[in-house]
Design a protein around this motif. Structure first.
Motif, PDB file in Angstrom:
ATOM      1  N   LEU A 197      -2.939  -4.460   1.922  1.00  0.00           N
ATOM      2  CA  LEU A 197      -1.676  -5.162   2.152  1.00  0.00           C
ATOM      3  C   LEU A 197      -0.465  -4.315   1.758  1.00  0.00           C
ATOM      4  CD1 LEU A 197      -2.720  -8.577   0.542  1.00  0.00           C
ATOM      5  CD2 LEU A 197      -2.858  -7.943   2.962  1.00  0.00           C
ATOM      6  N   ALA A 198       0.651  -4.601   2.405  1.00  0.00           N
ATOM      7  CA  ALA A 198       1.923  -3.969   2.026  1.00  0.00           C
ATOM      8  C   ALA A 198       2.495  -4.726   0.844  1.00  0.00           C
ATOM      9  CB  ALA A 198       2.889  -3.985   3.206  1.00  0.00           C
ATOM     10  N   SER A 199       1.858  -4.540  -0.300  1.00  0.00           N
ATOM     11  CA  SER A 199       2.245  -5.290  -1.503  1.00  0.00           C
ATOM     12  C   SER A 199       2.006  -4.445  -2.729  1.00  0.00           C
ATOM     13  CB  SER A 199       1.430  -6.588  -1.612  1.00  0.00           C
ATOM     14  OG  SER A 199       0.102  -6.313  -2.048  1.00  0.00           O
ATOM     15  N   GLY A 200       2.457  -4.968  -3.870  1.00  0.00           N
ATOM     16  CA  GLY A 200       2.153  -4.366  -5.148  1.00  0.00           C
ATOM     17  C   GLY A 200       0.900  -4.996  -5.725  1.00  0.00           C
ATOM     18  N   HIS A 201       0.843  -5.044  -7.054  1.00  0.00           N
ATOM     19  CA  HIS A 201      -0.332  -5.522  -7.769  1.00  0.00           C
ATOM     20  C   HIS A 201      -0.605  -7.010  -7.538  1.00  0.00           C
ATOM     21  CE1 HIS A 201      -3.333  -4.532 -10.752  1.00  0.00           C
ATOM     22  NE2 HIS A 201      -2.966  -5.523 -11.538  1.00  0.00           N
ATOM     23  N   SER A 202       0.443  -7.771  -7.244  1.00  0.00           N
ATOM     24  CA  SER A 202       0.315  -9.222  -7.036  1.00  0.00           C
ATOM     25  C   SER A 202       0.846  -9.589  -5.656  1.00  0.00           C
ATOM     26  CB  SER A 202       1.088  -9.984  -8.125  1.00  0.00           C
ATOM     27  OG  SER A 202       0.575  -9.698  -9.402  1.00  0.00           O
ATOM     28  N   PRO A 203      -0.019  -9.630  -4.642  1.00  0.00           N
ATOM     29  CA  PRO A 203       0.450  -9.910  -3.285  1.00  0.00           C
ATOM     30  C   PRO A 203       1.136 -11.264  -3.148  1.00  0.00           C
ATOM     31  CG  PRO A 203      -1.961  -9.933  -3.407  1.00  0.00           C
ATOM     32  CD  PRO A 203      -1.456  -9.351  -4.681  1.00  0.00           C
TER      33      PRO A 203
END
Length: 503
Positions: A464-470
Motif C-alpha cells: 500500500l501507499a501508506s506508512g506503518h499504519s494504513p
C-alpha cells in the motif's frame, strides 16, 4: 557489524527493540475468579459500510489476573470486547482478537480503526465508525501488560510479563480464558497483530493448537528481527528510501509513481547492491565509489555520506539528512510526514527514533489518554480512577529479551507461522505493508514471507501507499477495513461450506 543488543527498530506506536524469538508454552485455564468483568448492560447501535441495517452490540471490558511471584501478587492483562446482538449462534460466530505492538503499545490504534467507534483526538469524541468490521465477527482488543489498564504487580513496573516469553504467555492466557468465559470454545478465531504485534502473533501460535484459529492478519509486521543486524537490513531499507526521495523530488529515478520508484530500487537493491555488500572489505575501491554515486543519486543523499557509511546508510541518517536543507526531519513510521529537525518538545535521554514526528511523545515516555478512559467508563461502566496508557515507552525500555528461545541466534519468527499453517491446512494469512514504512520496511516483510516455507497459495501481501499504519491514511481507511472484512467473511463462508460437505 551491529550486535543484536544494539539493534533498535521502530514500530508503531513506539520504540521496538527487535532481537529474539519467543518460546511459547500452552497456557491452562485459570479459575473464573481470576476474571474481572465490567458491563453496563446497555445495547448500542452503529451503521457501517457493510450492510444496510444498523448493528446492535454490547461492550464488555474484561481483565484477567496472571500469576507473578508469591511475594509480588498478580499482574493483570485486560481488553475491550464488542459483541454483536443478532439472531445467530453465538458459539459459532467468528471472534477476532487484536493487538498492536511496541512493545509497550496499547490496542487503541486498531481499536478505533476497526471497532464501532472512531476517535477524534483533538475533540476527545468518539463518533460512529462506518469502517467497523463488527458485522463480520465479534471483536476483542487486547492491551498487553503495562498498557491500557493492564498492569504489573510490582510497583516499580518490572515484571516477567515485560519480555518476549512472558508477554506471549500473558496474551495466550487472556485468549484461552476469554474463549472459555464467553462460551466460544469452538468459534472460528482470527488474530490480528500490528508491528511488534506481528512478532508476538508468530510466537503465540505454538500455544494456539487448541483454539480454532482460521485466519491470521498482520499489519506492517516485524517478522525477522535479526535482518537489520546484517547487510540484508540495508538491502531492505533502500527501496523505501528511494521511493521517499522520489516523492520529495530528490531522486534521480524516473518513475510514474511511488510504487514504480520502489520497484526500480528493489531490483537494484536485490542485485547490484546485495552483491557489492556481500563482498565486504574485498569490494573494489573503484566499484565502491561508483556504487556510492549511484546510491547517492537514487536516495538524494551526498555521495560522501554514502561512502563514509560504506554503502550502508543508516535509516536515522537518511531521515535526518534528506531534507536537512529545509530543516525537516522525516518520520520513520510514515516517510510522507515531516517536522522541524529540532522540535521544541523532545527528550534527549532516549534514542533519536523515539522523537519520531508520527509519535507525538514530546518529552514524556508515556501517552496517557483521559478520553479513552472516559469512553470506557461511558460504554461499560468501568471506572479505573486513572488515565488509559495508550503508549508506554518505559515498558519498552524495560523489555526482557534474555529468556527468548534462540535458533542459532537468528531471530526470525516467520517459520513459526509456517509451522502453524502447514499443520492447519485451512488457515490463511493476510499481510499489509506500506511503501512509506521505514520501521518495518516493505521489502523486509516480503522477504520474510517468501523465505520461511509458508504455503504461498494461502498468503496474501497487500502493498500500500501508506506508512506503518494504513488506517491512518484517509484514502485507505475504508479499503483497509474492507480487505479484513472480506478476508473474514470469505474464509468463514468457505469453511462453513466445507463443514456442510463433510457431513
Amino acid at each position: 557489524m551491529k550486535s543484536l543488543a544494539q539493534i533498535r527498530v521502530f514500530c508503531v506506536p513506539l520504540l521496538l527493540a527487535a532481537l529474539c524469538v519467543a518460546a511459547c508454552a500452552t497456557v491452562s485455564a485459570e479459575p473464573a475468579s481470576s476474571w474481572r468483568h465490567a458491563e453496563n448492560g446497555r445495547t448500542y447501535q452503529v451503521a457501517d459500510q457493510f450492510g444496510p441495517d444498523k448493528l446492535n452490540y454490547k461492550v464488555h471490558w474484561d481483565s484477567f489476573e496472571l500469576d507473578e511471584t508469591a511475594d509480588s501478587g498478580r499482574s493483570v492483562i485486560s481488553g475491550t470486547t464488542y459483541l454483536r446482538s443478532c439472531d445467530c449462534a453465538a458459539s459459532q460466530r467468528p471472534v477476532v482478537f487484536l493487538f498492536n505492538g511496541g512493545p509497550g503499545a496499547s490496542s487503541s490504534p486498531l481499536h478505533f480503526a476497526l471497532g464501532p467507534h472512531a476517535r477524534e483526538r483533538g475533540a476527545a469524541t468518539f463518533p460512529d465508525n462506518s469502517n467497523t468490521i463488527l458485522r463480520a465477527a465479534d471483536l476483542v482488543f487486547i492491551d498487553p501488560v503495562e498498557t491500557g489498564f493492564s498492569r504489573t504487580a510490582a510497583t516499580d513496573g518490572t515484571s516477567r510479563f515485560l519480555g518476549v516469553d512472558g508477554d506471549v504467555e500473558a496474551v495466550s492466557a487472556f485468549i484461552h480464558n476469554w474463549v472459555t468465559a464467553h462460551g466460544r470454545d469452538n468459534a472460528p478465531v482470527f488474530i490480528v497483530g500490528q508491528s511488534y504485534g506481528g512478532f508476538r502473533l508468530a510466537n503465540l501460535l505454538p500455544s494456539m493448537g487448541d483454539i480454532n484459529v482460521q485466519g491470521l492478519i498482520m499489519v506492517s509486521p516485524l517478522l525477522n528481527a535479526s535482518a537489520s543486524a546484517s547487510d540484508l537490513g540495508n538491502v531492505f531499507a533502500l527501496p523505501t528510501m528511494v521511493a521517499t526521495a522520489w516523492r520529495f523530488g530528490k531522486s534521480s529515478i524516473e518513475a510514474s509513481g511511488e510504487a514504480e520508484a520502489w520497484e526500480i530500487a528493489r531490483r537494484f537493491s536485490e542485485t547490484e547492491l546485495l552483491v557489492a555488500l556481500e563482498q565486504g572489505d574485498l569490494l573494489d575501491e573503484w566499484e565502491k565509489q561508483s556504487l556510492a554515486s549511484e546510491v547517492a543519486a537514487m536516495t538524494g543523499l551526498p555521495s560522501d555520506l554514502v561512502l563514509q557509511a560504506n554503502l550502508r546508510v543508516g535509516i536515522q541518517d537518511f531521515l535526518e539528512t534528506l531534507l536537512a536543507g529545509d530543516n525537516l526531519l522525516i518520520s520513520r513510521l510514515n516517510t510522507a510526514k515531516t517536522e522541524s529537525l529540532k522540535p521544541a518538545a523532545t527528550n534527549t535521554d532516549r534514542p533519536a527514533a523515539a522523537n519520531d514526528p508520527s509519535l507525538g511523545l514530546g518529552r514524556s515516555n508515556k501517552i496517557l489518554a483521559s478520553d479513552i478512559a472516559a469512553y470506557l467508563t461511558d460504554m461499560t461502566g468501568l471506572d479505573q480512577g486513572e488515565d488509559y496508557r495508550s503508549l508506554n515507552l518505559d515498558a519498552n525500555f524495560a523489555w526482557d529479551w534474555s529468556g527468548a528461545s534462540l535458533e542459532l541466534f537468528y531471530a526470525d519468527a516467520t517459520p513459526r507461522v509456517a509451522d502453524f499453517m502447514n499443520v492447519k491446512t485451512d488457515a490463511r494469512l493476510l499481510v499489509f505493508g506500506g511503501y512509506r514504512d521505514l520501521a518495518t520496511p516493505l521489502l523486509a516483510t516480503r522477504y520474510a514471507l517468501t523465505h520461511a516455507g509458508l504455503p504461498q497459495e494461502r498468503v496474501e501481501l497487500k502493498m500500500l501507499a501508506s506508512g506503518h499504519s494504513p488506517f491512518d491514511e484517509d484514502a485507505l481507511r475504508a479499503p483497509f477495513a474492507d480487505s479484513i472484512y472480506t478476508f473474514i467473511q470469505t474464509h468463514t463462508a468457505t469453511m462453513a461450506t466445507k463443514g456442510e460437505q463433510s457431513q
